[in-house]
Enzyme design. Structure first.
Site, PDB file in Angstrom:
ATOM      1  N   GLY A 105       1.032   0.910   5.542  1.00  0.00           N
ATOM      2  CA  GLY A 105       1.007   1.207   6.971  1.00  0.00           C
ATOM      3  C   GLY A 105      -0.262   0.714   7.641  1.00  0.00           C
ATOM      4  NE  ARG A 106      -4.371   3.722   5.383  1.00  0.00           N
ATOM      5  CZ  ARG A 106      -5.178   4.618   4.939  1.00  0.00           C
ATOM      6  NH1 ARG A 106      -6.361   4.683   5.438  1.00  0.00           N
ATOM      7  NH2 ARG A 106      -4.802   5.452   4.002  1.00  0.00           N
ATOM      8  CE  LYS A 126      -6.895   2.463   2.168  1.00  0.00           C
ATOM      9  NZ  LYS A 126      -7.268   3.225   0.971  1.00  0.00           N
ATOM     10  CG  ASP A 138      -5.148   3.799  13.861  1.00  0.00           C
ATOM     11  OD1 ASP A 138      -4.914   3.788  12.624  1.00  0.00           O
ATOM     12  OD2 ASP A 138      -6.233   4.159  14.344  1.00  0.00           O
ATOM     13  NE  ARG A 189      -6.336  -0.911  -2.110  1.00  0.00           N
ATOM     14  CZ  ARG A 189      -5.720   0.229  -1.766  1.00  0.00           C
ATOM     15  NH1 ARG A 189      -6.350   1.386  -1.862  1.00  0.00           N
ATOM     16  NH2 ARG A 189      -4.489   0.209  -1.295  1.00  0.00           N
ATOM     17  NE  ARG A 196       1.241   1.326  -3.133  1.00  0.00           N
ATOM     18  CZ  ARG A 196       0.110   1.737  -2.606  1.00  0.00           C
ATOM     19  NH1 ARG A 196      -0.167   3.022  -2.596  1.00  0.00           N
ATOM     20  NH2 ARG A 196      -0.730   0.884  -2.071  1.00  0.00           N
ATOM     21  CG  ASP A 261       2.421   7.916  -1.723  1.00  0.00           C
ATOM     22  OD1 ASP A 261       2.677   9.071  -2.128  1.00  0.00           O
ATOM     23  OD2 ASP A 261       1.607   7.692  -0.814  1.00  0.00           O
ATOM     24  CG  ASP A 271      -4.360   4.955  -1.879  1.00  0.00           C
ATOM     25  OD1 ASP A 271      -4.793   3.804  -1.729  1.00  0.00           O
ATOM     26  OD2 ASP A 271      -3.360   5.386  -1.286  1.00  0.00           O
TER      27      ASP A 271
HETATM   28  P1  AMP Z   1      -2.438   7.692   1.865  1.00  0.00           P
HETATM   29  O1  AMP Z   1      -2.543   9.158   2.093  1.00  0.00           O
HETATM   30  O2  AMP Z   1      -3.676   6.938   2.235  1.00  0.00           O
HETATM   31  O3  AMP Z   1      -1.964   7.354   0.514  1.00  0.00           O
HETATM   32  O4  AMP Z   1      -1.330   7.161   2.905  1.00  0.00           O
HETATM   33  C1  AMP Z   1      -0.020   7.664   2.926  1.00  0.00           C
HETATM   34  C2  AMP Z   1       0.844   6.811   3.830  1.00  0.00           C
HETATM   35  O5  AMP Z   1       0.372   6.845   5.181  1.00  0.00           O
HETATM   36  C3  AMP Z   1       0.902   5.345   3.452  1.00  0.00           C
HETATM   37  O6  AMP Z   1       2.206   4.868   3.683  1.00  0.00           O
HETATM   38  C4  AMP Z   1      -0.088   4.711   4.387  1.00  0.00           C
HETATM   39  O7  AMP Z   1       0.186   3.358   4.620  1.00  0.00           O
HETATM   40  C5  AMP Z   1       0.103   5.542   5.661  1.00  0.00           C
HETATM   41  N1  AMP Z   1      -1.097   5.560   6.496  1.00  0.00           N
HETATM   42  C6  AMP Z   1      -2.261   6.221   6.236  1.00  0.00           C
HETATM   43  N2  AMP Z   1      -3.149   6.026   7.230  1.00  0.00           N
HETATM   44  C7  AMP Z   1      -2.563   5.220   8.126  1.00  0.00           C
HETATM   45  C8  AMP Z   1      -2.962   4.646   9.372  1.00  0.00           C
HETATM   46  N3  AMP Z   1      -4.178   4.853   9.885  1.00  0.00           N
HETATM   47  N4  AMP Z   1      -2.073   3.871  10.021  1.00  0.00           N
HETATM   48  C9  AMP Z   1      -0.859   3.643   9.527  1.00  0.00           C
HETATM   49  N5  AMP Z   1      -0.406   4.150   8.366  1.00  0.00           N
HETATM   50  C10 AMP Z   1      -1.252   4.925   7.663  1.00  0.00           C
HETATM   51 MG    MG Z   2      -1.720   5.765  -0.516  1.00  0.00          MG
END
Ligand code: AMP
Ligand code: MG
Length: 480
Positions: A105-106, A126, A138, A189, A196, A261, A271
């Site tokens: 997502g980012r 990232k 975002d 990264r 995953r 994930d 992560d």
């Molecule tokens: P994480 O907790 O970092 O493993 O993220 C969990 C999910 O949320 C993943 O699919 C990430 O890509 C998405 N995600 C986390 N932060 C953001 C962000 N700022 N913008 C878009 N997607 C995000």
């Molecule tokens: Mg993650």
């Protein structure tokens, strides 16, 4: 798009010197496994760190890392030749709850590089902007988590724990909003892959057999070439993950968000969100502010590891011609993980105590010490780094334990322990200090800490010091 942003003309950056020898394989897999996605350019990229050693392994000329162009590359403003930028789709269990649709997502995967060591690795940006998987996010990261990930992943690598790594970090010159205005940043990264458990779950849950087969073949060829089919793949992933968690336990490391994930199929730590190294030892320690019920507490990590492998096993079942038989076999494979973990744990902690060949009889020696440490809240890292009674409140109890320990120590205990017990880890309060300075535009503390934690087995008078009560940081935030 951010306010005040003028799109950057990519042609301005033609004639770039930096060459990255891309060799992309994920982009050849079935189209439903990702979305082609360019990073979103940022206003004013500034390089804050670059990793010359890692660049050399990747076949990137370290001299190119210090040019102004490097910031443009690592911010995603300039796409180097040979890149095939994409966002990967995945799913996952987050704190035990099924989420059928996640993904990068980012983050944007620029492509893959086969290193000078023959290992294929992903290069991902990232914080590179929104993707179809951003949901309400975002697509950005702020400087704090970028610095934390850089420091902790490079520390883990230096200690000898399989992990994703940091090639570079840049600030974007743009603000991101996380309840307050914060400086934006991107981390480049590097991972053996970003595949995953959740990647398997995504396709298995949708019954997409084309993708599930392609993914499995890809993972076997890329990470486990000796595995013959899904059953052996499962065994191999379980073995690596059991080893990885044992290594975390040996460092007092709490990952903090062991969602499926965030479980790398290659067995790397991935992560670094609300992760932490414990200072004082308490087995039930939880740092993550969002881990309300302590699901990912220190002592729960091995059990959660088994739970995560059960989810992986479940995702592999559809590949098997006889599913009932596979359920039985895969269940047995998952049930073998605790014993694998216990063996790995004994090796890790045995080495920490200077035992060349720890046996089952040594288990109580180790757990007795951990009990004393827990009672006194003794500093985890420094207890093992010094093995000194000074780390304890009840010194007599430690002395009594140490008398037994001396009977068991190997002749070369000192050498074994020197390699098993880091002197310096990125302690929470130091990481927080560095982030505060970084927000003020001062990166010198970041570099000082990075230098210390990437020489983890060298004593350090300042960074090895445990925090005082006032200095302790006991909460960490995803804050992503
Ligand atoms: P994480 O907790 O970092 O493993 O993220 C969990 C999910 O949320 C993943 O699919 C990430 O890509 C998405 N995600 C986390 N932060 C953001 C962000 N700022 N913008 C878009 N997607 C995000
Ligand atoms: Mg993650």
């Amino acid at each position: 798009m951010q306010k005040g942003f003028t799109p950057c003309s990519l042609t301005v950056w033609r004639g770039f010197r930096m060459r990255i020898p891309f060799d992309n394989s994920y982009a050849q897999l079935p189209a439903q496994m990702y979305t082609a996605q360019l990073p979103t350019p940022v206003e004013a990229p500034q390089l804050i760190a670059a990793n010359a050693d890692l660049a050399a392994i990747l076949g990137i000329d370290p001299a190119d890392l210090t040019t102004p162009e490097a910031a443009q590359v690592f911010a995603g403003n300039h796409i180097p030749d040979g890149a095939a930028p994409l966002a990967q789709v995945y799913a996952g269990h987050q704190f035990g709850n099924w989420n059928p649709q996640l993904g990068d997502g980012r983050a944007v995967l620029l492509g893959e590089v086969v290193g000078t060591d023959g290992i294929r690795r992903d290069l991902q940006l990232k914080g590179a902007g929104p993707t179809p998987y951003s949901r309400s996010g975002d697509g950005r990261a702020w400087l704090g988590p970028v610095m934390r990930e850089y420091l902790v992943s490079e520390a883990m690598h230096a200690i000898g724990v399989p992990t994703t790594r940091a090639l570079a970090a840049v600030t974007t010159g743009e603000d991101v909003y996380r309840e307050e205005r914060l400086p934006g940043a991107v981390i480049a990264r590097v991972a053996q892959s970003h595949i995953r458990v959740g990647t398997f779950q995504y396709f298995a849950s949708r019954g997409d057999m084309t993708a599930l087969h392609a993914l499995t073949d890809h993972v076997i060829a890329r990470h486990y070439p000796q595995a013959n089919g899904p059953a052996e793949l499962l065994d191999a992933v379980i073995a690596r993950y059991a080893d990885l968690i044992a290594k975390w336990m040996g460092l007092g490391f709490i990952h903090g968000v062991m969602n499926t994930d965030n479980v790398s199929i290659a067995g790397e730590t991935i992560d670094y969100g609300p992760c932490a190294f414990m200072d004082g030892f308490h087995p039930d320690s939880v740092f993550s502010a969002i881990d309300q019920f302590g699901r990912y507490a220190y002592s729960n990590q091995p059990g959660i590891g088994v739970w995560n492998m059960a989810q992986f096993a479940t995702a592999l079942i559809p590949l098997m011609p006889d599913r009932d038989a596979a359920v039985e076999d895969f269940t047995a494979a998952v049930h073998r993980m605790p014993a694998l973990y216990e063996t790995a744990w004994l090796k890790v902690f045995g080495a920490k105590l200077g035992l060349a060949n720890p046996t089952e009889d040594d288990r109580t020696l180790i757990t007795d010490l951990l009990d004393l440490m827990a009672k006194d809240g003794a500093d985890f890292t420094n207890t093992f780094a010094t093995m000194s009674r000074d780390q304890f409140i009840n010194r007599d109890a430690f002395d009594a334990w140490a008398a037994l320990w001396h009977l068991r120590r190997s002749d070369d205990a000192t050498a074994i322990m020197a390699k098993a017990n880091p002197q310096v880890i990125p302690r929470n309060h130091r990481v927080e200090e560095v982030i505060v300075a970084g927000r003020g535009g001062d990166y010198a503390p970041f570099h000082a800490l990075l230098n210390a934690v990437t020489e983890p087995y060298t004593p350090h008078t300042d960074f090895a010091r445990a925090p005082s009560k006032d200095e302790q940081v006991t909460r960490t935030f995803c804050g992503t």
